[in-house]
Each structure stands twice: as structure tokens, then as C-alpha cells.
Design an enzyme around this catalytic site. Structure first.
Site, PDB file in Angstrom:
ATOM      1  N   PRO A 274       0.828  -1.213   0.000  1.00 20.53           N
ATOM      2  CA  PRO A 274       0.000   0.000   0.000  1.00 20.53           C
ATOM      3  C   PRO A 274       0.862   1.263   0.000  1.00 20.53           C
ATOM      4  O   PRO A 274       1.838   1.369   0.735  1.00 20.53           O
ATOM      5  CB  PRO A 274      -0.807  -0.121   1.307  1.00 20.53           C
ATOM      6  N   GLY A 275       0.481   2.215  -0.844  1.00 16.85           N
ATOM      7  CA  GLY A 275       1.172   3.494  -0.877  1.00 16.85           C
ATOM      8  C   GLY A 275       2.377   3.559  -1.776  1.00 16.85           C
ATOM      9  O   GLY A 275       3.106   4.552  -1.753  1.00 16.85           O
ATOM     10  N   THR A 276       2.626   2.534  -2.582  1.00 13.91           N
ATOM     11  CA  THR A 276       3.813   2.533  -3.430  1.00 13.91           C
ATOM     12  C   THR A 276       3.564   3.136  -4.813  1.00 13.91           C
ATOM     13  O   THR A 276       4.504   3.265  -5.591  1.00 13.91           O
ATOM     14  CB  THR A 276       4.344   1.103  -3.594  1.00 13.91           C
ATOM     15  N   LYS A 278       0.707   2.313  -7.196  1.00 12.92           N
ATOM     16  CA  LYS A 278       0.152   1.449  -8.239  1.00 12.92           C
ATOM     17  C   LYS A 278      -0.858   2.212  -9.101  1.00 12.92           C
ATOM     18  O   LYS A 278      -0.827   2.136 -10.329  1.00 12.92           O
ATOM     19  CB  LYS A 278      -0.502   0.233  -7.583  1.00 12.92           C
ATOM     20  N   HIS A 494      16.276   2.597  31.908  1.00 12.31           N
ATOM     21  CA  HIS A 494      15.884   1.577  30.940  1.00 12.31           C
ATOM     22  C   HIS A 494      16.400   1.933  29.542  1.00 12.31           C
ATOM     23  O   HIS A 494      17.022   1.105  28.867  1.00 12.31           O
ATOM     24  CB  HIS A 494      14.354   1.451  30.929  1.00 12.31           C
ATOM     25  N   GLU A 495      16.154   3.173  29.103  1.00 12.27           N
ATOM     26  CA  GLU A 495      16.596   3.572  27.766  1.00 12.27           C
ATOM     27  C   GLU A 495      18.120   3.689  27.690  1.00 12.27           C
ATOM     28  O   GLU A 495      18.719   3.397  26.651  1.00 12.27           O
ATOM     29  CB  GLU A 495      15.937   4.896  27.371  1.00 12.27           C
ATOM     30  N   ASP A 571       9.647  -5.580  24.964  1.00 12.03           N
ATOM     31  CA  ASP A 571      10.973  -6.112  24.667  1.00 12.03           C
ATOM     32  C   ASP A 571      10.958  -7.640  24.633  1.00 12.03           C
ATOM     33  O   ASP A 571      11.560  -8.264  23.753  1.00 12.03           O
ATOM     34  CB  ASP A 571      11.973  -5.643  25.732  1.00 12.03           C
TER      35      ASP A 571
END
Length: 701
Positions: A274-276, A278, A494-495, A571
Site C-alpha cells: 500500500p502506498g507505493t 500502483k 531503561h533507555e 521487549d
């Protein structure tokens, strides 16, 4: 090979620590690459609707006639009903002024006329009568003429009374029966039927669903000059344009192909995510070839009545033959072209009849030279094999997700529509958007322009582009969300754990930035990692490195707080999915070998339970579970060892995140005293949100 490259980010969801890494080949639902969202393929030439004045006139006429029939007259005065005895008494008292006699049947007659409350010998009528109104009745004037009506039997006594009363007697012929029948019996029925017919036919014409047009095709013929789309307007699809250009050359000069005995493909199936683009490339083919363009959707064929879809297919091809050479474009053909052998019975007869009619029209006994069928779908796996055979859809053109070069070309097209600052680096944006379709990139540019306008900037900056990219991918920042100091600290560590594991593993996807600003509906923080280039395969070491990075948040919680939270649920989900693919699909387990185990979807939109079941023995299933557990445990232990060795860097990075909320890779390298990476995606210092102090802006990305 299967495309299983991880994409650019590990993002936290829900509580501190969830990371999500998406496949680079995963599609994002979007629209066309170079032209933004899908739009109608030309103006819909419909006749203007008729004025509603005619409907108002019909309504007023109906109400007037209904009122006349209901009340048998109008005005304040109503006829007084007399019995025969009362009528004879009025005649004897000389109160009857006039009598109009109409024979009804036999000796019965209807008498109508004027009478007075007082006799004829009484005081003459005054010029200004005294009014004495009564509720719900006519006004009574003592000496004024009033209307009466009675039905009597004609006798000799009644005849003598009429002669003596001095009233003006008139005998009328009985010719009102026919008109009474017309007025009372026929006219109301005609008015009601006409009223219903008028509104029903008007509504059917407005919706284009007349009884005679129900089986007609809904395809719209669009002249080439109304499309205004060329191959130069389509970026990032060079191979698809080159492959489909042969159709344009044939339509322009068919003799050149016929001289060498070549035949142009009768049909071309455009396949892509989708969205390419066509639909856009189909419009470009019709515009470049300069031929009529019939556009219709696959769902327009299917109706609740059996046979209507097949009739519309035949009518569409009949119209196309009258306008050869021409193109027929069927969008989302999977709505009508699904395989007839996909079930065990009980198929939808209407859909199958429509498909059969399409198969015959595309390659049957009748010739259809000059009619080329283009169709678009993102589900070629569900189409009927008879539809895909040579002679119907001879060629399949794949509109793939753009690579880094294609994304740069698409960005060049869309930034022409907005005003950008000279500092905007489109190479960085192209590199940091793997997996984006053309529609996603168009949306990214539009969101960046809206952000710049929101903060009263004259042009779009690099910060606007990056914020728009993150917003399209993961949602808008939620700075208004209330987070306790404890959760904020958990999120920071955590990050920081994710980021440090990625920095100290050379096989991990390169780090881009880290933030603890909530985003979307579930993310409390995010660690973004961007690949250096588009990759379509991953090695075992790279997958294990990404698994270690995924567990960096959980390991940091254990080391710093001695406890774990629910924030790592995302995670764990990602870790388990990657480990299962390595064991069951990629053959990366020494214990289980290179054998495929279990079900895996053949299409990204198809669920697991839609695949034929591949059974494994209980013993093998247990070995699979043990191997997945081993890979997951090794990833957690490796992340824990890495953070234990570099705990000082973990503390330093977490404190910096608590102070500044967002750190880029360049800022992280400076903070930790690391050498800057030569191809790091650091961005220039730019402003995003103005503060209340001095009118400058704080760094938000």
C-alpha cells in the site's frame, strides 16, 4: 531471500522498557508515492440535479386537494344540514330564500340554497349586521342569508309548500355524478401515485441506479488530458516504469511491434505494498499513451443480485471496444478475482460468475484488439490462477518499497511543494526512513510543514523533518502526560541500558538517539537505531546483537534497582519473536538444524492461523521451546555483563537523560568521551519549541 532486516528503532511501550524493532520490509499503509493520497481519477461528469421547486409544487397541490376533499369546501361559512321536517317548517315559515333541486334517485332529491333566520315578511336585512360568533361554527347574522343543504323525498305536500313559500326554485339536471366520481374517487389516487412516482424516480436518477441501468458498467472514461500525470512525476520506481513503458510505446506505434510478429501483453498486473504508487503509474500510462482511460474498482462489480456483476463486466468491455485503443484499469482486483478454489464449497455465486465473465472477456472467443487491462492489488497470493495465466495478465509489474536512492528522489518531489530551510539534509532523512512508502514520505513532508507553521517559522527545518518522521512512525510526543519521578527515573535507566548495549556491540544496528519523552499512546521512552544502509538479509551475529540490545532495558532495571517492572513486556515479545524465527525458520540453531518448524505467514497481512498447519511432535516442540529459552537467556546475560562492566557510563547517561530528556548520538559520544562515528546521523543544533523566557527553543529531539 526473505527480507527480515530490522529497522531503525527500538521503542518503549507502556511502562519503562519496552522496545519494538520492526522489519525493514514491513509496509506502512499509505497512498501513492509521488502524488500523495489517492484521489478520484478525474472529474465525475454528472448532470446537475433538478431543482426542488417541482417537488414543492407537487406537495402544495397534493395538500390543497386533500384539504378540499376532507372539508368539502373552504371558507368560514358551512352549509347547515336540515332534516326534511325542518326544511318543511322553514318553507312554511317563509324562511327559505332559494332552492336548487337536484334529482338523486327515485323520489329523493338534494336541495341546496339560502335561508334566513327570520321569515321573508320580517324586517329587511340591515347593512351592518351584528356579529355574534360562536366557537367552531360560522358567524350568525340574524338577517343575513345562510347556506343550507338537505336531502328530502319529493311529495305533493312538499310541492305545495314550495309554491307557497315564495322561494326561488331552480331544478338542476343530475350530471354531477360523473364529476363527483372523478373528483372523489379517481383524482386522489392519481395524485398519490404521481407523488410517489415523482420522488422515487427522482431519487433513482440522482443515484444513477435506474432500473434499466442496474446492469450497466460503472467504469468512468477519463480523457488523457484530464489525468495530467507523467512518468517524470513518479520517483523511486525506475524498474517498474521501464517495464511498463512498453505498453505506452505499443499504444503509440503498434505497427512497429506487429511488423516483427510481436504481441503486446493483453493484461498487466501491478503488484505492490500500500502506498507505493500502483494507481499513479496506471494513470501515467494512460496519460503518456494519450488514449481513453476506463477506471473502476473491483468492488463495483459485486452486488447482492446474482448476475449483475457479470453484466457489468460485459458492458465495460463493450464500451472499451467502441473506444479502442484504450486502457481499462481495475483497482483492488482481489475484491472480485479471488481464487474459486480457496474453500470447500458454499462459494459466493455472484462473485464467481463475475470472475468467470472477466476471464472470458480477457481471453475468450471474441477478439478485443486494442484493449489493454491494467489491474492493481496488494494481495496477488489470493488471485485465481486462471486470471494470472499468460493471455490474460501476461506480465506482473512489482512496485516495491523504495530504497534509499528512491526515497531521496521521492523527498525531492515532495519538498518542492513546501518551503524548506537550507539546513535540511534530505540524505539523512532518506537514510533514516527505511520501510517508508511514497505515501509515508509525502505525509512526512506535510507534517513537517504543519509543525513549522505551528511554531511560526518561515521555512521547514531539520528538526521539523525529524519530528515529523517520529510522529508518523510512533505518534506525537505526549509532554502533558503526568509521570511520577520514580517512573521517569526507571525510564531513563531503561533507555540508557538499551543505548549502551548498542554502543558496545559492533554488530548491533547503529544508535541514532535516545529520548524519555512519552510518545503516542503507549511509549514512555524510545531508543532509536538507524541502519547505515538498506539491508535485506541479516546475519546470526547481527540478530543476536539486536536481541542483546532489546534486553538492555531489563538488565539495567535489575542492576540499578534490584527489581524488574512490566515495562519490558514489549521487549520480551520482540525477543521471543526473533528467537523463534532464528530457530524455526532461519535454521540458526545448531541443535535443531536447518529444518522449518511450524506455521509462518506467506504474506505480511495474513495471520498465522490462515496457513496450512504443519505439525511437529511433542518432543520436537519441547526442544524448540528450550532452544528459544536458551537464546533469550543468553541475550539477557550478555546485556547484564555489558552494563555491569560499564555501570559508570550507565549512570552518566541516565542522569543526562533526566536533565535533557533527548540525546542524539553525537551528544552521547561527547558525554561518554567516545570518538564520533564518521557516518553518525547527528543533526545540527536547531530549535523546535519556543520557550516562554527569551523566545528561543529547547531541543526536543
Amino acid at each position: 531471500m526473505e527480507n527480515n532486516v530490522m529497522t531503525p528503532a527500538a521503542v518503549r511501550s507502556g511502562h519503562p522498557g519496552r522496545t519494538i524493532q520492526k522489519m525493514a520490509g514491513d509496509d506502512k499503509s499509505g497512498r501513492s508515492p509521488a502524488g500523495g493520497g489517492r484521489s478520484p481519477l478525474g472529474a465525475d461528469r454528472r448532470k446537475p440535479q433538478r431543482s426542488s421547486k417541482a417537488a414543492i409544487v407537487w406537495l402544495i397541490l397534493f395538500l390543497v386537494l386533500a384539504g378540499l376533499l376532507l372539508f368539502k369546501g373552504y371558507g368560514p361559512a358551512r352549509a347547515v344540514e336540515f332534516s326534511q321536517s325542518e326544511f318543511e317548517e322553514k318553507l312554511a315559515a317563509m324562511q327559505i330564500v332559494s332552492v336548487e333541486m337536484t334529482w338523486e334517485n327515485g323520489n329523493v332529491m338534494v336541495c341546496e340554497g339560502k335561508f334566513r333566520r327570520q321569515g321573508l315578511s320580517s324586517v329587511p336585512v340591515t347593512t351592518t349586521p351584528v356579529q355574534s360568533p360562536r366557537s367552531g361554527d360560522a358567524e350568525i347574522r340574524p338577517n343575513a342569508d345562510e347556506t343550507y343543504k338537505t336531502r328530502v323525498v319529493y311529495t305533493d305536500d312538499l310541492a305545495r309548500l314550495l309554491q307557497k313559500s315564495g322561494a326561488n326554485v331552480v331544478v338542476k339536471p343530475n350530471n354531477s355524478g360523473f364529476w363527483n366520481f372523478i373528483l372523489i374517487g379517481v383524482l386522489p389516487l392519481v395524485v398519490v401515485i404521481g407523488f410517489i412516482y415523482f420522488f422515487s424516480m427522482r431519487q433513482m436518477r440522482a443515484s444513477g441506479r435506474g432500473a434499466m441501468d442496474f446492469g450497466r458498467s460503472k467504469a468512468r472514461m477519463i480523457p488523457p488530458d484530464e489525468l495530467n500525470v507523467h512518468f517524470d512525476d513518479i520517483a523511486g520506481a525506475d524498474e517498474a516504469k521501464e517495464e511498463i513503458r512498453e505498453i505506452v510505446e505499443y499504444l503509440k506505434d503498434p505497427l512497429r511491434f506487429q511488423l516483427v510478429g510481436g504481441q503486446i501483453p493483453k493484461g498487466c498486473l501491478i503488484v505492490g505494498e500500500p502506498g507505493t504508487g500502483k494507481t499513479l503509474i496506471a494513470k501515467a500510462v494512460a496519460c503518456e499513451a494519450g488514449v481513453p482511460f476506463f477506471s473502476i474498482s473491483g468492488s463495483d462489480f459485486v452486488e447482492m443480485f446474482v448476475g449483475v456483476g457479470a453484466s457489468r463486466v460485459r458492458d465495460m468491455f463493450e464500451q472499451a471496444r467502441k473506444n479502442t485503443p484504450c486502457l481499462i484499469f481495475i483497482d483492488e482486483i482481489d475484491a472480485v478475482g479471488r481464487s474459486r478454489f480457496s474453500g470447500w464449497g458454499g462459494g459466493h455465486d455472484e462473485r464467481e460468475q463475475t470472475l468467470n465473465a472477466m476471464l472470458v472477456e480477457m481471453d475468450g472467443l471474441e477478439s478485443r484488439n486494442g484493449v489493454i487491462v491494467l489491474a492493481a492489488t496488494n494481495r496477488p497470493d489470493v488471485l485465481d490462477p486462471a486470471l494470472l495465466r499468460p493471455g490474460r495478465f501476461d506480465r506482473q509489474v512489482v512496485m516495491d518499497l523504495p530504497d534509499i536512492v528512491g526515497r531521496r528522489q521521492i523527498l525531492d518531489v515532495h519538498v518542492k511543494k513546501i518551503k524548506v530551510d537550507s539546513s535540511v539534509n534530505l540524505d539523512v532523512m532518506a537514510r533514516t526512513t527505511p520501510g517508508f512508502s511514497g505515501a509515508d514520505l509525502a505525509n512526512l513532508c506535510n507534517e513537517a510543514a504543519l509543525l513549522a507553521a505551528r511554531y511560526n517559522r518561515e521555512a521547514v527545518t531539520q528538526a521539523d523533518m525529524e519530528e515529523a518522521r517520529d510522529k508518523v512512525s510512533y505518534g506525537r510526543e505526549r509532554r502533558s502526560r503526568r509521570i511520577t519521578d520514580r517512573e521517569r527515573k526507571l525510564t531513563a535507566y531503561h533507555e540508557a541500558g538499551h543505548a549502551l548495549v548498542a554502543l558496545h556491540n559492533k554488530y548491533a544496528t547503529p544508535l541514532h538517539k535516545v529520548t524519555i519523552i512519552p510518545r503516542g499512546t503507549a511509549y514512555l521512552g524510545a531508543t532509536f537505531s538507524m541502519p547505515k544502509e538498506d539491508a535485506y538479509t541479516r546475519s546470526k551475529l547481527e540478530l543476536e546483537a539486536d536481541m542483546e540490545m532489546t534486553m538492555g532495558g531489563r538488565a539495567a532495571e535489575e542492576i540499578i534497582f534490584g527489581d524488574i517492572t512490566t515495562g519490558a513486556s514489549g521487549d520480551i515479545n520482540q525477543l521471543t519473536h526473533t528467537a523463534r524465527l532464528m530457530v524455526c525458520l532461519y535454521g540458526m540453531s545448531d541443535k535443531l538444524g536447518t529444518i522449518k518448524y511450524g506455521n509462518f505467514p506467506a504474506h505480511p497481512h495474513m495471520p498465522f492461523d490462515a496457513q496450512p498447519e504443519e505439525r511437529v511432535s511433542p518432543e520436537t516442540a519441547r526442544e524448540i521451546d528450550l532452544e528459544i529459552r536458551r537464546l533469550s537467556q543468553n541475550a539477557l546475560e550478555s546485556a547484564r555483563d555489558c552494563l555491569t562492566r560499564h555501570r559508570d557510563e550507565l549512570e552518566k547517561l541516565a542522569k543526562a537523560l533526566l536533565e535533557r530528556e533527548t540525546l542524539s548520538i553525537d551528544e552521547i559520544n561527547v558525554l561518554l568521551g567516545r570518538d564520533p562515528e564518521p557516518d553518525a546521523l547527528g543533526r545540527p543544533e536547531q530549535t523546535l519549541r519556543p520557550t516562554e523566557d527569551d523566545g528561543t527553543a529547547e531541543q526536543g529531539l
